[in-house]
Design a protein around this motif. Structure first.
Motif, PDB file in Angstrom:
ATOM      1  N   LYS A  97     -13.835  -3.227  -0.308  1.00  0.00           N
ATOM      2  CA  LYS A  97     -12.784  -3.861  -1.086  1.00  0.00           C
ATOM      3  C   LYS A  97     -11.435  -3.183  -0.889  1.00  0.00           C
ATOM      4  O   LYS A  97     -10.400  -3.835  -0.806  1.00  0.00           O
ATOM      5  CB  LYS A  97     -13.175  -3.830  -2.572  1.00  0.00           C
ATOM      6  CG  LYS A  97     -12.371  -4.772  -3.406  1.00  0.00           C
ATOM      7  CD  LYS A  97     -12.946  -4.871  -4.790  1.00  0.00           C
ATOM      8  CE  LYS A  97     -12.069  -5.763  -5.639  1.00  0.00           C
ATOM      9  NZ  LYS A  97     -12.497  -5.781  -7.021  1.00  0.00           N
ATOM     10  N   TYR A  98     -11.445  -1.855  -0.844  1.00  0.00           N
ATOM     11  CA  TYR A  98     -10.172  -1.116  -0.721  1.00  0.00           C
ATOM     12  C   TYR A  98     -10.066  -0.426   0.638  1.00  0.00           C
ATOM     13  O   TYR A  98      -9.420   0.611   0.764  1.00  0.00           O
ATOM     14  CB  TYR A  98     -10.057  -0.076  -1.844  1.00  0.00           C
ATOM     15  CG  TYR A  98     -10.249  -0.639  -3.221  1.00  0.00           C
ATOM     16  CD1 TYR A  98      -9.265  -1.436  -3.795  1.00  0.00           C
ATOM     17  CD2 TYR A  98     -11.406  -0.402  -3.943  1.00  0.00           C
ATOM     18  CE1 TYR A  98      -9.438  -1.984  -5.056  1.00  0.00           C
ATOM     19  CE2 TYR A  98     -11.596  -0.943  -5.208  1.00  0.00           C
ATOM     20  CZ  TYR A  98     -10.607  -1.733  -5.754  1.00  0.00           C
ATOM     21  OH  TYR A  98     -10.780  -2.272  -7.002  1.00  0.00           O
ATOM     22  N   ASP A 137      -9.209   1.356   3.705  1.00  0.00           N
ATOM     23  CA  ASP A 137      -7.903   1.790   4.195  1.00  0.00           C
ATOM     24  C   ASP A 137      -8.023   2.669   5.433  1.00  0.00           C
ATOM     25  O   ASP A 137      -7.038   3.199   5.928  1.00  0.00           O
ATOM     26  CB  ASP A 137      -7.124   2.517   3.086  1.00  0.00           C
ATOM     27  CG  ASP A 137      -7.808   3.814   2.656  1.00  0.00           C
ATOM     28  OD1 ASP A 137      -8.902   4.112   3.168  1.00  0.00           O
ATOM     29  OD2 ASP A 137      -7.251   4.529   1.805  1.00  0.00           O
ATOM     30  N   LYS A 170     -14.397   1.117  -8.977  1.00  0.00           N
ATOM     31  CA  LYS A 170     -13.363   1.250  -7.947  1.00  0.00           C
ATOM     32  C   LYS A 170     -13.402   2.574  -7.188  1.00  0.00           C
ATOM     33  O   LYS A 170     -12.382   3.025  -6.681  1.00  0.00           O
ATOM     34  CB  LYS A 170     -11.968   1.089  -8.572  1.00  0.00           C
ATOM     35  CG  LYS A 170     -11.762  -0.217  -9.299  1.00  0.00           C
ATOM     36  CD  LYS A 170     -10.419  -0.226  -9.972  1.00  0.00           C
ATOM     37  CE  LYS A 170     -10.240  -1.496 -10.787  1.00  0.00           C
ATOM     38  NZ  LYS A 170      -9.075  -1.463 -11.639  1.00  0.00           N
ATOM     39  N   PRO A 190     -16.432  -0.441  -3.048  1.00  0.00           N
ATOM     40  CA  PRO A 190     -15.020  -0.056  -2.863  1.00  0.00           C
ATOM     41  C   PRO A 190     -14.676   0.206  -1.392  1.00  0.00           C
ATOM     42  O   PRO A 190     -13.542  -0.025  -0.983  1.00  0.00           O
ATOM     43  CB  PRO A 190     -14.898   1.222  -3.690  1.00  0.00           C
ATOM     44  CG  PRO A 190     -15.972   1.137  -4.700  1.00  0.00           C
ATOM     45  CD  PRO A 190     -17.086   0.385  -4.067  1.00  0.00           C
ATOM     46  N   ASP A 232       0.834  -1.210   0.000  1.00  0.00           N
ATOM     47  CA  ASP A 232       0.000   0.000   0.000  1.00  0.00           C
ATOM     48  C   ASP A 232       0.864   1.253   0.000  1.00  0.00           C
ATOM     49  O   ASP A 232       0.532   2.258  -0.633  1.00  0.00           O
ATOM     50  CB  ASP A 232      -0.921   0.011   1.231  1.00  0.00           C
ATOM     51  CG  ASP A 232      -2.028  -1.015   1.091  1.00  0.00           C
ATOM     52  OD1 ASP A 232      -2.317  -1.396  -0.055  1.00  0.00           O
ATOM     53  OD2 ASP A 232      -2.574  -1.448   2.126  1.00  0.00           O
TER      54      ASP A 232
END
Lengths: 87, 596
Positions: B57-58, B60, B127, B54, A69
């Motif tokens: 899924k992503y 962060d 995305k 998203p 990342d």
């Protein structure tokens, strides 16, 4: 009292709405600090002398998890280090 | 019920009273959400509750965070609602209340709702990418540059128009200056308290709001707290600086002060000023909507403005559709939908609630803005005297909204002077935050163009901000209005609307192409897109080539040049749209990620 409960829920929702962007911003600042820290840890691999390099090796297993990342965030599509082949 | 009883007794549409009008508008919004958005969600977009968004899924913890739909809606709504859905409708009632209400209500249901909802879903299926990136993927480098320039023009117009709005309100409502400037140190204090001391933000931001409104009450009562530059210079007819009149000088000084402020504000980290201002503004949005709708219920005012205005100097068709941009459809929402909200959507089915209802929230604000103006005047003649021409309406629309809103507030026992100060503080706060965000955005775009065209100097923060601020100041100071130098910023309003509609047009085009690729019915997005583009082009031809060109009756080279640039962009979009939609095998690069 249902009205008080509803009012409490409303205030809680409102507070969450206010906090939402703030949390994002704090997380972003923390991540920026983390990114810099990671860069310092990798500095030896990137050719910048780092006297603490020997000790930072102990952090290697933790760093490696975040490495993919990190290099994506730094604008590198592929892993810049031959030692770490995450992608 | 009272509204229903009134509607039943009516013989003609002109007999409608303000509560009934609001009730009808809200009812249509509710129908739109209940049925049309459900149809779009189920039959066209075919939202899937099991789709991995998203945000999951992503994930962060920063940009991609699954968020409860109610919280996300609140955030989405407060991000898109500002001064623009107030100003546009307040000008557009010039053509009578019916065209404005119809465009706001139907535009929200059939255009804005689908646009905001569609861009959100499109981004979720790609995305979480923004409309700009999607335009790049679909149309290529040309798409990216097209997009960047349209946003650049849009933010430039926003800077100029909102700087004019604030300067104008400071001159018309001098009591609002002190509370507005008090907001700055208060916001910085909240920023530090919340960020450094980890204090919860609700209480400090409410205290800040109370201090601001306390200041508003005091400044409405005591003249020495009213920063009235025109009065200091000896009244409207007195001479000011550099051979200018008093009002021109006041405009000039306020624009310079604002530009210095916005330079500093837009280069600070967001948590220091912009975000804490947003906390206070969220309260103000609720206070504003509360005052207006409750005031409407308690005062039950008559509509004194005409239903349609036959004696207009400029036809409503097609100018109405660019005069009201935000509040009926706005391309800016697509940037929010695809920029932040799409990355935080927990379930795909939440998109209907967040996107469609977010647009309806803005429609509700635009509707009450219309009602505040059309109930302000004692009779039809008084309305026609103020709204005597399109230029006069553009200049005095916002002032009329503030007076109308304070009249509604009188139903809540708030004195008119205090109410007008508070409402102008609300509008200025919205406008100032928009200005800050917009200058920031312009800085990013200038930097990005610096990267694109390999001009490293443009990538520097202070160089980019200086260009943004100087260009905006020049643009707002050049047009001459009825009050002299610098007071003609409102002339740019139709251009702002046009740029905003073009952006919405691109977003609707992208959604249409995506739907076509999936083999779905894309009429729900292509029809509003064609409508928007047609109206925008027509309005542009009328204004740019028949009104502002050097051979026309009222030539204005500045507006002509900007208008012509926007006109070329509009044509470009239409040609691209036809190319992409007509070609058989061009499915673009838009994806529809499979469920995992």
């Amino acid at each position: 009292m249902p009205i008080t409960d509803n009012l409490k829920r409303l205030i809680k929702w409102y507070e969450a709405v206010l906090e939402h962007p703030h949390k994002t911003e704090i997380a972003r600042e923390l991540r920026a600090e983390d990114d810099l820290f990671l860069l310092m840890l990798y500095s030896e691999m990137l050719g910048i002398p780092n006297p603490a390099y020997y000790y930072t090796l102990e952090l290697y297993p933790y760093m490696i998890e975040e490495f993919h990342d990190w290099h994506l965030r730094m604008g590198m599509e592929k892993s810049p280090l031959s030692g770490i082949r995450c992608c | 019920m009272r509204a229903l009883a009134h509607i039943m007794k009516m013989k003609e549409l002109e007999d409608l009273n303000a509560i009934a009008l609001a009730a009808i508008g809200l009812f249509i919004f509710a129908l739109g959400y209940r049925f049309y958005s459900k149809f779009v969600a189920e039959k066209i977009f075919r939202l899937d509750p099991n789709y991995v968004t998203p945000a999951h899924k992503y994930k962060d913890g920063v940009d991609f965070v699954p968020t409860n739909k109610f919280i996300l809606w609140g955030h989405h709504f407060t991000s898109v609602a500002g001064a623009a859905p107030i100003l546009g409708p307040a000008i557009a009632v010039y053509w009578g209340w019916l065209p404005a209400v119809l465009w706001v209500v139907l535009g929200t249901v059939f255009a804005a709702g689908v646009h905001d909802f569609g861009t959100l879903v499109l981004s979720v299926r790609n995305k979480g990418q923004s409309v700009g990136t999607l335009a790049h993927r679909l149309i290529g480098q040309r798409g990216k540059v097209l997009f960047l320039f349209i946003i650049l023009i849009l933010v430039l117009m926003v800077n100029a128009v909102f700087a004019w709005v604030i300067a104008n309100l400071f001159i018309s409502f001098p009591a609002s200056v002190v509370p507005v400037f008090i907001q700055i140190p208060l916001a910085v204090w909240i920023g530090f308290a919340v960020y450094k001391k980890n204090i919860k933000m609700l209480v400090p931001s409410l205290i800040a709001l109370a201090i601001m409104y306390g200041a508003a009450i005091f400044s409405s009562q005591y003249e020495f707290l009213q920063i009235d530059l025109v009065r200091y210079m000896g009244g409207e007819d007195a001479a000011g600086l550099f051979g200018l009149g008093a009002i021109s000088t006041a405009f000039f000084i306020w624009i310079i002060v604002l530009m210095v402020y916005v330079y500093i504000a837009s280069t600070l980290p967001v948590w220091k000023l912009l975000q804490p201002r947003d906390f206070i503004n969220s309260h103000q949005l609720i206070v504003g909507l509360g005052i207006l709708y409750l005031g409407l219920l308690f005062t039950n005012p008559e509509i004194t403005a005409p239903m349609t205005n036959p004696g207009t100097d400029v036809s409503w068709f097609p100018l109405l559709f660019i005069t009201i941009a935000c509040g009926a459809i706005s391309g800016f929402h697509g940037l929010v939908s695809s920029g932040t909200s799409s990355k935080q959507l927990d379930k795909e089915t939440d998109a209907r609630f967040v996107g469609y209802l977010g647009a309806i929230g803005e429609g509700v604000l635009a509707l009450i803005s219309i009602i505040a103006v059309i109930t302000l005047f004692p009779d039809r003649e008084a309305f026609l005297a103020t709204y005597s021409s399109f230029a006069a309406s553009s200049g005095s629309g916002l002032g009329s909204f503030i007076l109308g809103a304070s009249q509604l507030a009188s139903g809540l026992m708030i004195p008119a002077a205090v109410a007008s100060t508070i409402v102008s503080v609300i509008v200025v706060s919205f406008a100032a935050t928009t200005l800050d965000t917009s200058v920031r955005l312009m800085r990013y775009i200038i930097s990005e163009l610096g990267v694109e065209y390999k001009i490293p100097a443009l990538e520097k923060k202070h160089v980019a901000t200086t260009i943004a601020v100087v260009a905006s100041a020049a643009l707002v100071l050049i047009p001459e209005g009825p009050n002299g130098f610098g007071s003609g910023g409102f002339l740019l309003w139709p251009l702002f609307g046009t740029a905003n509609q073009l952006l919405a047009g691109i977003s609707l085009l992208l959604v249409s192409i995506w739907l076509r690729k999936l083999g779905r019915n894309y009429m729900i997005t292509i029809i509003p897109m064609i409508f928007l583009m047609f109206m925008t082009l027509w309005a542009m031809v009328q204004q740019v080539f028949l009104q502002w060109a050097w051979y026309a009756a009222a030539p204005n080279m500045l507006l002509f040049v900007f208008g012509a640039i926007i006109f070329v962009f509009a044509l470009w979009i239409i040609i691209t749209a036809i190319q992409v939609l007509v070609s058989k095998n061009n499915t673009g690069d838009l994806g529809d990620e499979k469920i995992e």
